[in-house]
Scaffold this motif. Structure first.
Motif, PDB file in Angstrom:
ATOM      1  N   GLU A 252       0.839  -1.201   0.000  1.00 35.34           N
ATOM      2  CA  GLU A 252       0.000   0.000   0.000  1.00 35.34           C
ATOM      3  C   GLU A 252       0.869   1.245   0.000  1.00 35.34           C
ATOM      4  OE1 GLU A 252      -3.093   0.057   2.933  1.00 35.34           O
ATOM      5  OE2 GLU A 252      -3.541  -2.055   2.626  1.00 35.34           O
ATOM      6  N   SER A 253       0.732   2.035  -1.043  1.00 37.06           N
ATOM      7  CA  SER A 253       1.367   3.354  -1.153  1.00 37.06           C
ATOM      8  C   SER A 253       2.877   3.330  -0.887  1.00 37.06           C
ATOM      9  CB  SER A 253       0.687   4.352  -0.219  1.00 37.06           C
ATOM     10  OG  SER A 253      -0.688   4.462  -0.535  1.00 37.06           O
ATOM     11  N   ILE A 254       3.570   2.368  -1.511  1.00 37.50           N
ATOM     12  CA  ILE A 254       5.027   2.298  -1.395  1.00 37.50           C
ATOM     13  C   ILE A 254       5.625   3.447  -2.214  1.00 37.50           C
ATOM     14  CG2 ILE A 254       7.093   0.927  -1.879  1.00 37.50           C
ATOM     15  CD1 ILE A 254       5.345  -0.346   0.274  1.00 37.50           C
ATOM     16  N   ALA A 255       6.419   4.281  -1.580  1.00 38.94           N
ATOM     17  CA  ALA A 255       7.028   5.427  -2.259  1.00 38.94           C
ATOM     18  C   ALA A 255       8.013   4.945  -3.317  1.00 38.94           C
ATOM     19  CB  ALA A 255       7.720   6.327  -1.243  1.00 38.94           C
ATOM     20  N   LEU A 256       7.929   5.497  -4.525  1.00 35.39           N
ATOM     21  CA  LEU A 256       8.806   5.094  -5.614  1.00 35.39           C
ATOM     22  C   LEU A 256      10.146   5.833  -5.675  1.00 35.39           C
ATOM     23  CD1 LEU A 256       6.199   4.559  -8.468  1.00 35.39           C
ATOM     24  CD2 LEU A 256       7.374   2.843  -7.089  1.00 35.39           C
ATOM     25  N   PRO A 257      10.258   7.085  -5.230  1.00 35.34           N
ATOM     26  CA  PRO A 257      11.556   7.779  -5.339  1.00 35.34           C
ATOM     27  C   PRO A 257      12.758   7.024  -4.761  1.00 35.34           C
ATOM     28  CG  PRO A 257       9.868   9.394  -4.951  1.00 35.34           C
ATOM     29  CD  PRO A 257       9.207   8.026  -4.807  1.00 35.34           C
ATOM     30  N   PRO A 258      12.634   6.199  -3.720  1.00 32.04           N
ATOM     31  CA  PRO A 258      13.803   5.445  -3.271  1.00 32.04           C
ATOM     32  C   PRO A 258      14.343   4.458  -4.315  1.00 32.04           C
ATOM     33  CG  PRO A 258      12.250   5.621  -1.482  1.00 32.04           C
ATOM     34  CD  PRO A 258      11.547   6.129  -2.721  1.00 32.04           C
ATOM     35  N   ALA A 259      13.604   4.190  -5.376  1.00 30.46           N
ATOM     36  CA  ALA A 259      14.082   3.313  -6.449  1.00 30.46           C
ATOM     37  C   ALA A 259      14.989   4.062  -7.432  1.00 30.46           C
ATOM     38  CB  ALA A 259      12.893   2.700  -7.189  1.00 30.46           C
ATOM     39  N   GLN A 260      15.301   5.319  -7.148  1.00 37.28           N
ATOM     40  CA  GLN A 260      16.132   6.135  -8.035  1.00 37.28           C
ATOM     41  C   GLN A 260      17.460   5.475  -8.403  1.00 37.28           C
ATOM     42  OE1 GLN A 260      15.334   9.106  -9.618  1.00 37.28           O
ATOM     43  NE2 GLN A 260      17.256   8.753 -10.685  1.00 37.28           N
ATOM     44  N   PRO A 261      18.188   4.863  -7.474  1.00 36.43           N
ATOM     45  CA  PRO A 261      19.465   4.232  -7.867  1.00 36.43           C
ATOM     46  C   PRO A 261      19.308   3.179  -8.961  1.00 36.43           C
ATOM     47  CG  PRO A 261      19.357   4.462  -5.499  1.00 36.43           C
ATOM     48  CD  PRO A 261      17.986   4.827  -6.029  1.00 36.43           C
ATOM     49  N   TRP A 262      18.218   2.450  -8.962  1.00 37.54           N
ATOM     50  CA  TRP A 262      17.969   1.473 -10.016  1.00 37.54           C
ATOM     51  C   TRP A 262      17.745   2.187 -11.347  1.00 37.54           C
ATOM     52  CZ3 TRP A 262      13.690   0.716 -13.147  1.00 37.54           C
ATOM     53  CH2 TRP A 262      13.745  -0.433 -13.948  1.00 37.54           C
ATOM     54  N   LEU A 263      16.943   3.241 -11.349  1.00 35.96           N
ATOM     55  CA  LEU A 263      16.661   3.993 -12.577  1.00 35.96           C
ATOM     56  C   LEU A 263      17.930   4.640 -13.123  1.00 35.96           C
ATOM     57  CD1 LEU A 263      14.521   4.979 -14.594  1.00 35.96           C
ATOM     58  CD2 LEU A 263      14.113   6.921 -13.068  1.00 35.96           C
ATOM     59  N   ASP A 264      18.812   5.109 -12.242  1.00 32.04           N
ATOM     60  CA  ASP A 264      20.073   5.742 -12.659  1.00 32.04           C
ATOM     61  C   ASP A 264      20.908   4.826 -13.547  1.00 32.04           C
ATOM     62  OD1 ASP A 264      19.786   8.239 -11.509  1.00 32.04           O
ATOM     63  OD2 ASP A 264      20.783   7.663  -9.639  1.00 32.04           O
ATOM     64  N   ARG A 265      20.825   3.541 -13.329  1.00 29.72           N
ATOM     65  CA  ARG A 265      21.612   2.593 -14.129  1.00 29.72           C
ATOM     66  C   ARG A 265      21.190   2.586 -15.590  1.00 29.72           C
ATOM     67  NH1 ARG A 265      21.124  -3.045 -11.519  1.00 29.72           N
ATOM     68  NH2 ARG A 265      22.511  -3.531 -13.250  1.00 29.72           N
ATOM     69  N   TYR A 266      19.950   2.942 -15.874  1.00 38.94           N
ATOM     70  CA  TYR A 266      19.404   2.795 -17.213  1.00 38.94           C
ATOM     71  C   TYR A 266      19.078   4.107 -17.932  1.00 38.94           C
ATOM     72  CZ  TYR A 266      18.897  -1.907 -15.453  1.00 38.94           C
ATOM     73  OH  TYR A 266      19.164  -3.138 -14.905  1.00 38.94           O
ATOM     74  N   ALA A 267      18.840   5.180 -17.170  1.00 40.76           N
ATOM     75  CA  ALA A 267      18.369   6.404 -17.820  1.00 40.76           C
ATOM     76  C   ALA A 267      18.809   7.651 -17.066  1.00 40.76           C
ATOM     77  CB  ALA A 267      16.844   6.375 -17.911  1.00 40.76           C
ATOM     78  N   ARG A 268      18.851   8.753 -17.787  1.00 36.85           N
ATOM     79  CA  ARG A 268      19.174  10.065 -17.212  1.00 36.85           C
ATOM     80  C   ARG A 268      17.866  10.736 -16.789  1.00 36.85           C
ATOM     81  NH1 ARG A 268      22.208   9.189 -21.670  1.00 36.85           N
ATOM     82  NH2 ARG A 268      24.444   9.054 -21.308  1.00 36.85           N
ATOM     83  N   LEU A 269      17.221  10.112 -15.821  1.00 38.13           N
ATOM     84  CA  LEU A 269      15.914  10.560 -15.359  1.00 38.13           C
ATOM     85  C   LEU A 269      15.895  10.616 -13.846  1.00 38.13           C
ATOM     86  CD1 LEU A 269      13.741   8.305 -17.687  1.00 38.13           C
ATOM     87  CD2 LEU A 269      14.089  10.769 -17.924  1.00 38.13           C
ATOM     88  N   VAL A 270      14.951  11.405 -13.312  1.00 39.99           N
ATOM     89  CA  VAL A 270      14.756  11.510 -11.867  1.00 39.99           C
ATOM     90  C   VAL A 270      13.339  11.034 -11.550  1.00 39.99           C
ATOM     91  CG1 VAL A 270      14.620  13.086  -9.907  1.00 39.99           C
ATOM     92  CG2 VAL A 270      16.365  13.434 -11.674  1.00 39.99           C
TER      93      VAL A 270
END
Length: 162
Positions: A49-67
């Motif tokens: 329930e309502s798990i915050a997504l911003p802490p997944a940023q390190p995973w996204l950093d590996r693949y894209a130049r996105l925040v």
């Protein structure tokens, strides 16, 4: 918090369990169910329930130049596991991603956003390798897609080379 009952060496009856945790950044995860004493099979109910997504940023950093600026994940599923030579996993459930906002690194401009994205009647089976989704609903989507004069697209520049 976690609790298990019915644990016994060589027992034929399944053990039952309950577990819950609260994420520091927001949201909760709960699991409950039964498993064979030798873990050859299990039935589990999962609820996020309502798990915050911003802490997944390190995973996204590996693949894209996105925040990953904002968003929450909520999901529920009934999961069944049967062991054996190949093992088999089946899951049925639903998920929602709410308030998503993904920005471009550097400029901070919005690249992708939506109010809600929901998937209903999601069914997965590891053998024979199937995924089916009965309904997907997207509410108030927004995206920044720029096609330059040379026909290049801004999205291609956001993906990291691997």
């Amino acid at each position: 918090r976690a609790r298990a009952r019915g644990i016994a060496s060589g027992a034929e009856t399944p053990l039952s369990f309950e577990a819950s945790l609260a994420a520091k950044a927001g949201g909760t995860l709960q699991a409950s169910g039964e498993a064979a004493q030798d873990f050859a099979r299990a039935q589990v109910k999962l609820v996020a329930e309502s798990i915050a997504l911003p802490p997944a940023q390190p995973w996204l950093d590996r693949y894209a130049r996105l925040v990953l600026a904002a968003g929450t994940l909520s999901a529920s599923a009934e999961v069944a596991y049967r062991g054996g030579d190949a093992g088999a996993l089946e899951a049925n459930g639903a998920l929602d991603v709410a308030g998503l906002r993904i920005d471009e690194q550097g400029s901070g401009e919005r690249v992708l956003a939506w109010k809600t994205l929901g998937a209903r009647d999601v069914r997965y089976a590891s053998a024979p390798g199937r995924l089916a989704v009965r309904e997907v609903r997207l509410v108030e989507p927004g995206a920044k897609i720029v096609i330059a004069r040379d026909r290049s697209v801004n999205l291609a520049q956001l993906v990291r080379e691997r």
